[in-house]
Design a protein around this motif. Structure first.
Motif, short mmCIF file in Angstrom:
data_model
loop_
_atom_site.label_atom_id
_atom_site.label_comp_id
_atom_site.label_asym_id
_atom_site.label_seq_id
_atom_site.Cartn_x
_atom_site.Cartn_y
_atom_site.Cartn_z
N LEU A 152 0.83 -1.21 0.00
CA LEU A 152 0.00 0.00 0.00
C LEU A 152 0.86 1.26 0.00
O LEU A 152 0.60 2.21 -0.75
CB LEU A 152 -0.91 0.01 1.24
N ASP A 153 1.89 1.27 0.85
CA ASP A 153 2.78 2.44 0.93
C ASP A 153 3.48 2.70 -0.39
O ASP A 153 3.53 3.84 -0.89
CB ASP A 153 3.84 2.22 2.01
N VAL A 154 4.03 1.62 -0.96
CA VAL A 154 4.78 1.78 -2.20
C VAL A 154 3.86 2.27 -3.32
O VAL A 154 4.21 3.18 -4.08
CB VAL A 154 5.45 0.45 -2.60
N ALA A 155 2.67 1.67 -3.40
CA ALA A 155 1.73 2.08 -4.45
C ALA A 155 1.33 3.54 -4.29
O ALA A 155 1.23 4.29 -5.27
CB ALA A 155 0.51 1.17 -4.43
N HIS A 156 1.07 3.95 -3.02
CA HIS A 156 0.67 5.34 -2.78
C HIS A 156 1.81 6.30 -3.16
O HIS A 156 1.58 7.33 -3.82
CB HIS A 156 0.31 5.53 -1.31
N THR A 157 3.03 5.96 -2.75
CA THR A 157 4.18 6.81 -3.07
C THR A 157 4.39 6.89 -4.58
O THR A 157 4.63 7.97 -5.14
CB THR A 157 5.44 6.29 -2.39
N TYR A 158 4.30 5.75 -5.24
CA TYR A 158 4.52 5.70 -6.68
C TYR A 158 3.45 6.51 -7.41
O TYR A 158 3.73 7.23 -8.38
CB TYR A 158 4.50 4.25 -7.12
N ILE B 175 11.45 5.46 -7.64
CA ILE B 175 11.49 5.52 -6.17
C ILE B 175 12.72 4.77 -5.68
O ILE B 175 13.01 3.66 -6.15
CB ILE B 175 10.22 4.88 -5.57
N ASP B 176 13.43 5.36 -4.75
CA ASP B 176 14.58 4.69 -4.13
C ASP B 176 14.05 3.69 -3.10
O ASP B 176 13.90 4.00 -1.93
CB ASP B 176 15.50 5.73 -3.45
N LEU B 177 13.74 2.48 -3.57
CA LEU B 177 13.08 1.50 -2.72
C LEU B 177 13.93 1.09 -1.53
O LEU B 177 13.42 0.84 -0.43
CB LEU B 177 12.71 0.26 -3.55
N LEU B 178 15.24 0.98 -1.71
CA LEU B 178 16.09 0.55 -0.61
C LEU B 178 16.13 1.59 0.50
O LEU B 178 16.22 1.24 1.68
CB LEU B 178 17.50 0.25 -1.12
N THR B 179 16.06 2.86 0.12
CA THR B 179 16.07 3.91 1.15
C THR B 179 14.76 3.95 1.90
O THR B 179 14.73 4.02 3.14
CB THR B 179 16.34 5.28 0.50
N PHE B 180 13.64 3.87 1.17
CA PHE B 180 12.34 4.04 1.81
C PHE B 180 11.78 2.75 2.40
O PHE B 180 11.07 2.79 3.40
CB PHE B 180 11.35 4.63 0.80
N TYR B 181 12.09 1.62 1.78
CA TYR B 181 11.45 0.36 2.21
C TYR B 181 12.45 -0.76 2.44
O TYR B 181 12.10 -1.94 2.38
CB TYR B 181 10.41 -0.07 1.16
#
Length: 340
Positions: free
Chosen positions: A134-140, A147-153
């Motif tokens: 949910l977070d990733v989809a909302h951010t995207y 999106i810098d996935l390693l930094t955020f998630y």
């Protein structure tokens, strides 16, 4: 040479909402009912008070579904030949009363069939929660850019996460079974479950507070009882670790909606809520719009073509009754007190 005459098929009457009846009439699974029972598939009772007296008096088996009228003492007096209630859905609490068992009427439910899609929904919710989908989809959706996935998630995923299952119900047990192939640690809390039985399921028994503290995802599958009302209140929600997800596919009253809303608005917790208290939240509830909440309108249970599975299970029960066999999925008064 004389051949034994087959016993007559049980006279069966349909009792459910008109909407559900309309859906069942289009399901191929429903056609088999006429093979195992004497039934008019077009005759429907939605209110015992207005039903034809002769029809009720001649009924031996009541085939029920969502929206079935309540089986009060007065209704049962009008059905002196009633011997069995077969429910082609989950909980029978809405229409089966103590008077049913006092009359010696046997009851069956397709709750075990309905548990399957609830468990599947829950499995998806758990795996998505740990991946922060949910977070990733909302951010995207907001950023519409890489999106810098390693930094955020970087701290999320499904490896060696702890999932707490509250209630070893049909659904809870099936959830634990579905979680076995994954590298997850599973806790279970149920006051009726012995530690050895929890371990046999493949889960570690835990107290409810301990489960709340340790779990990355808490999934609720307990029945709606006075003692389970608001089992997740301010105090217990506060025990949950920062960033944990609460999944509720059981009953909305098990969670204090106000307390959970405060935690979700703060962003400290996440939630997947298929049930709420009230059943339909007011339009201005912040839960409708929070990015850390997945809110669905009670869809985890049987939906669409999944109704056919419950119908098939119920018709199997009518067939067993017609052949003089005990129900495969009986419901008794003691069990009813622990069911949703």
């Amino acid at each position: 040479m004389n051949h034994p005459t087959a016993p007559p098929l049980p006279r069966t009457l349909l009792a459910m909402s008109a909407q559900i009846h309309g859906m069942l009439r289009t399901d191929p699974a429903f056609d088999r009912l006429t093979e195992v029972a004497t039934v008019d598939p077009d005759l429907l009772v939605t209110d015992f008070d207005s039903a034809e007296a002769a029809v009720l008096a001649g009924t031996e088996v009541l085939f029920t579904h969502w929206g079935a009228p309540r089986l009060t003492e007065d209704a049962l007096r009008r059905m002196p030949g009633l011997r069995a209630v077969v429910h082609a859905a989950g909980s029978v609490k809405a229409h089966v009363t103590d008077a049913v068992w006092q009359r010696g009427i046997t009851v069956s439910s397709a709750a075990a069939a309905n548990a399957l899609p609830v468990a599947e929904f829950t499995l998806a919710a758990i795996l998505f929660a740990n991946k922060r989908v949910l977070d990733v989809a909302h951010t995207y959706r907001t950023e519409r850019a890489p999106i810098d996935l390693l930094t955020f998630y970087g701290g999320y995923g499904n490896h060696r996460r702890t999932v707490g299952v509250v209630g070893a119900s049909r659904v809870g047990r099936r959830v634990i079974e579905l979680l076995r192939p994954f590298d997850l640690d599973v806790l279970v809390h149920d006051p009726f479950l012995a530690p050895k039985d929890a371990e046999a399921l493949g889960a570690e028994p835990a107290g409810l507070d301990d489960l709340a503290r340790r779990s990355h995802v808490v999934s609720v599958h307990a029945p709606e009882l006075p003692e389970t009302r608001h089992m997740f209140d301010d105090r217990r929600l506060a025990l949950m670790r920062d960033g944990a997800t609460l999944v509720n596919t059981a009953r909305g009253s098990l969670v204090d909606t106000g307390a959970l809303t405060r935690e979700l608005v703060s962003g400290r917790l996440h939630a997947v809520l298929d049930v709420t208290d009230p059943d339909v939240l007011p339009p201005d509830s912040p839960l409708h719009d929070l990015p850390n909440v997945l809110l669905t309108p009670h869809i985890a249970g049987s939906l669409g073509n999944e109704l056919g599975r419950m119908t098939a299970w119920a018709i199997d029960e009518v067939d067993r009754y017609a052949r003089g066999l005990p129900f495969a999925h009986p419901v008794g008064p003691d069990e009813l007190s622990r069911l949703a």
